[in-house]
Design a protein around this motif. Sequence first.
Motif, PDB file in Angstrom:
ATOM      1  N   VAL A 639       0.832  -1.202   0.000  1.00 20.69           N
ATOM      2  CA  VAL A 639       0.000   0.000   0.000  1.00 20.69           C
ATOM      3  C   VAL A 639       0.865   1.249   0.000  1.00 20.69           C
ATOM      4  N   ARG A 640       1.964   1.221   0.743  1.00 20.75           N
ATOM      5  CA  ARG A 640       2.849   2.391   0.750  1.00 20.75           C
ATOM      6  C   ARG A 640       3.416   2.646  -0.643  1.00 20.75           C
ATOM      7  N   GLU A 641       3.739   1.577  -1.352  1.00 18.68           N
ATOM      8  CA  GLU A 641       4.258   1.754  -2.708  1.00 18.68           C
ATOM      9  C   GLU A 641       3.206   2.370  -3.625  1.00 18.68           C
ATOM     10  N   GLU A 642       1.944   1.936  -3.447  1.00 20.37           N
ATOM     11  CA  GLU A 642       0.884   2.513  -4.262  1.00 20.37           C
ATOM     12  C   GLU A 642       0.656   3.980  -3.905  1.00 20.37           C
ATOM     13  N   TYR A 643       0.731   4.288  -2.607  1.00 21.66           N
ATOM     14  CA  TYR A 643       0.619   5.692  -2.202  1.00 21.66           C
ATOM     15  C   TYR A 643       1.748   6.507  -2.819  1.00 21.66           C
ATOM     16  N   SER A 644       2.958   5.897  -2.846  1.00 20.17           N
ATOM     17  CA  SER A 644       4.113   6.610  -3.390  1.00 20.17           C
ATOM     18  C   SER A 644       3.931   6.882  -4.876  1.00 20.17           C
ATOM     19  N   LYS A 645       3.383   5.891  -5.603  1.00 16.61           N
ATOM     20  CA  LYS A 645       3.140   6.099  -7.024  1.00 16.61           C
ATOM     21  C   LYS A 645       2.111   7.209  -7.250  1.00 16.61           C
ATOM     22  N   LEU A 646       1.032   7.165  -6.434  1.00 23.18           N
ATOM     23  CA  LEU A 646       0.005   8.194  -6.570  1.00 23.18           C
ATOM     24  C   LEU A 646       0.547   9.566  -6.220  1.00 23.18           C
ATOM     25  N   PHE A 647       1.342   9.604  -5.146  1.00 21.26           N
ATOM     26  CA  PHE A 647       1.923  10.879  -4.740  1.00 21.26           C
ATOM     27  C   PHE A 647       2.966  11.348  -5.750  1.00 21.26           C
ATOM     28  N   GLY A 648       3.684  10.388  -6.385  1.00 22.78           N
ATOM     29  CA  GLY A 648       4.677  10.735  -7.387  1.00 22.78           C
ATOM     30  C   GLY A 648       4.053  11.304  -8.641  1.00 22.78           C
ATOM     31  N   THR A 649       2.827  10.891  -8.954  1.00 23.02           N
ATOM     32  CA  THR A 649       2.134  11.441 -10.115  1.00 23.02           C
ATOM     33  C   THR A 649       1.852  12.917  -9.928  1.00 23.02           C
ATOM     34  N   VAL A 650       1.517  13.261  -8.663  1.00 21.24           N
ATOM     35  CA  VAL A 650       1.249  14.672  -8.364  1.00 21.24           C
ATOM     36  C   VAL A 650       2.546  15.445  -8.223  1.00 21.24           C
TER      37      VAL A 650
END
Length: 684
Positions: A639-650
């Motif tokens: 989940v942290r990796e998915e959050y990181s990807k989502l946050f990285g998009t922004v």
Amino acid sequence: MDFVLVGLLLVASLVQAEPSCPKGYQKVGDICVDEDECQDIRCGKHSICHNTLGSYYCTCQTGFFSKTPNFTTITGQCRDIDECDSEEHMCGKNGSCLNSIGSYHCRCDNGYSNYGNNQSKCTALKCERANSTSEPVDTVMGGLLNILTSTCQSLSRPAGQQLTGKEHAGETLLKELLSVSEAVVLGGALNHSATLSTFLGAVEETMHLISPQLNHPLTRIHNNVSEAWLAVRKDRSPPNGSVLLTMDDVHLNMSWETAVGSSYPGYAYVALVSYKGLDSRSSPVQVSEELDMSQRNATYQLNSRVVTALISNPHTQALAQPATLTFKHLQEGSVSEGLNYSCVYWEETPSGGVWSGRGCVKAELNSTHAVCTWSHLSSFAVLMALYPIKDSFELVWITRVGLTVSLVCLFICIFTFCFCRPIQGTRTTIHLHLCVSLFIADLLFLFFISSTGNKGACAFVASLLHFFFLAAFCWMLLEGVQLYRMVVLVFHTTLRPLYMFIVGYGVPLAIVLISAAAFAKGYGTDRHCWLSLEEDFIWSFFAPVCIIILLNSFFFIVTIWKLAAKFSTLNPDFSKLKKLRSFVVTAVAQLCVLGGMWVFGCFLFQEQGTLVMSYLFTLLNSLQGALIFIMHCLMSKTVREEYSKLFGTVCPSQKKRYSDFSTNQSSNSQQPLKSLQSTGESEI
């Protein structure tokens, strides 16, 4: 010469003779002792001989008189006293006096009696309650009213036909009264104020009829439900001093002068009857307006034995000297802002009766006893007034801020479990519905828990809270079952969605429907839109919760034991076991958070919730959403990796920085749990 010799011998004999005893004494050996003249018939008829040193005197028997107080003549001194020859004779105005030699007896008019004491004044019989009760009440307590009626009829008969021939008539009637009272109390017939008034009044009136018929100074009779203690005096002169009647849980202290009153009919009594079976569940706790206004917003419980105190004095509405009753509390507790005690008596009203505090001269109350001093006599008890815990400023803001944070965290969890593809699976579905249930429950709690203005809407909110909190625990139970299947039943690691929805939402719905049908008034209280404490309705929530916690505890213990066994073997798939261990740890932590919260809530929603329990319950309840977010989202690497990807998009710069970090980390690991777009459980 011979005459002289004879004279000298006579003088010598007189000189040598011993002196004689005085009158009233006789010689025994060498000494003089008193002669008991009463051994011979020295006094006349109807007289009594009293011996004295050297003499005696006579007095008349009871019922006779003599012009000479102490006489020594043999005959003609004692004459019969005509007790009936006076303007105010011994039987009173409501009876006829019949004189006899040395005595007399009274014949009472219809409606009056001297209760088998034929030389006592005739007093009015109180039998109105036996003739004026309604048919429903008579049906409920027919046995008790029959004793009252039969005793009244017996005492209304002429003197020769009353209960004088029965040696223990009073004791027999008293045992029968207590036996019938026990049946009434155990039969549950005293759940209305009208029947309670009839019961207490009938017992009191019957005791007034029985007490004068007792012959022993002290009489004590008891059974499993009732206990009676009576002190009776039948002297020619009124008794004086204090009288103390002591039972296990109550004491009565008063004076004989108060018990006698202004007129003395030849007997006096003080009686105390205790009803062990009367409590807040078996009898109504309705208070007078005056008591309710002084203790606003309080709920009441009987906290002592209910007792009836009575005396022979017919005028007990304003006692010359007050009577003191000392009660022992059934539930001990110090007087505080949330708890208070009141000395009360049962006041009959046209509609039945209420507990009132009028007439209490003095009340001394502590955590174990209540000393109540009364200016009148009736049936008495001690009420325990419970005040709701006031919501302090700190508790209100802890709740509002904590629930707001929880709602935000639960919303993020719901979003994560819905759209995070790598973690999709049975456990994620369970977590999703757990968060949905808690989100709706917390939302209702935050905005509608105090909406008590509309009773119907409040009951609806309470039923929704009941349903969604139970649903959260049912989904938590499903997680325990799922983990158990993953470890023990390796080849059956998924649950069918239909079964999950039946348990997760069907079971709570069934519990709420059954609870509403059994006691619809239990939803909503005067302070909160939650479950009522009446009739133990709160256990319609706590009982399922406790069962779920016990079942989950069993599943987790077996799971941990099996997991430990797998770790003890040389299992080549060690990384999968580590992942399973993390699942179990988070599930156990979740059980501790949710289960622990409602353990504190169980103590809080009892009759006396403490301030410490209030803070613990509020803190855990308001932060449970945040704790679930930490356990199931932030502590999950995927989940942290998915959050990181989502946050990285922004924020692209943050994405690059995290990518470098994750590349370095991945080079040092075998990444055994890479998702294959399947459930995490099937991977194991």
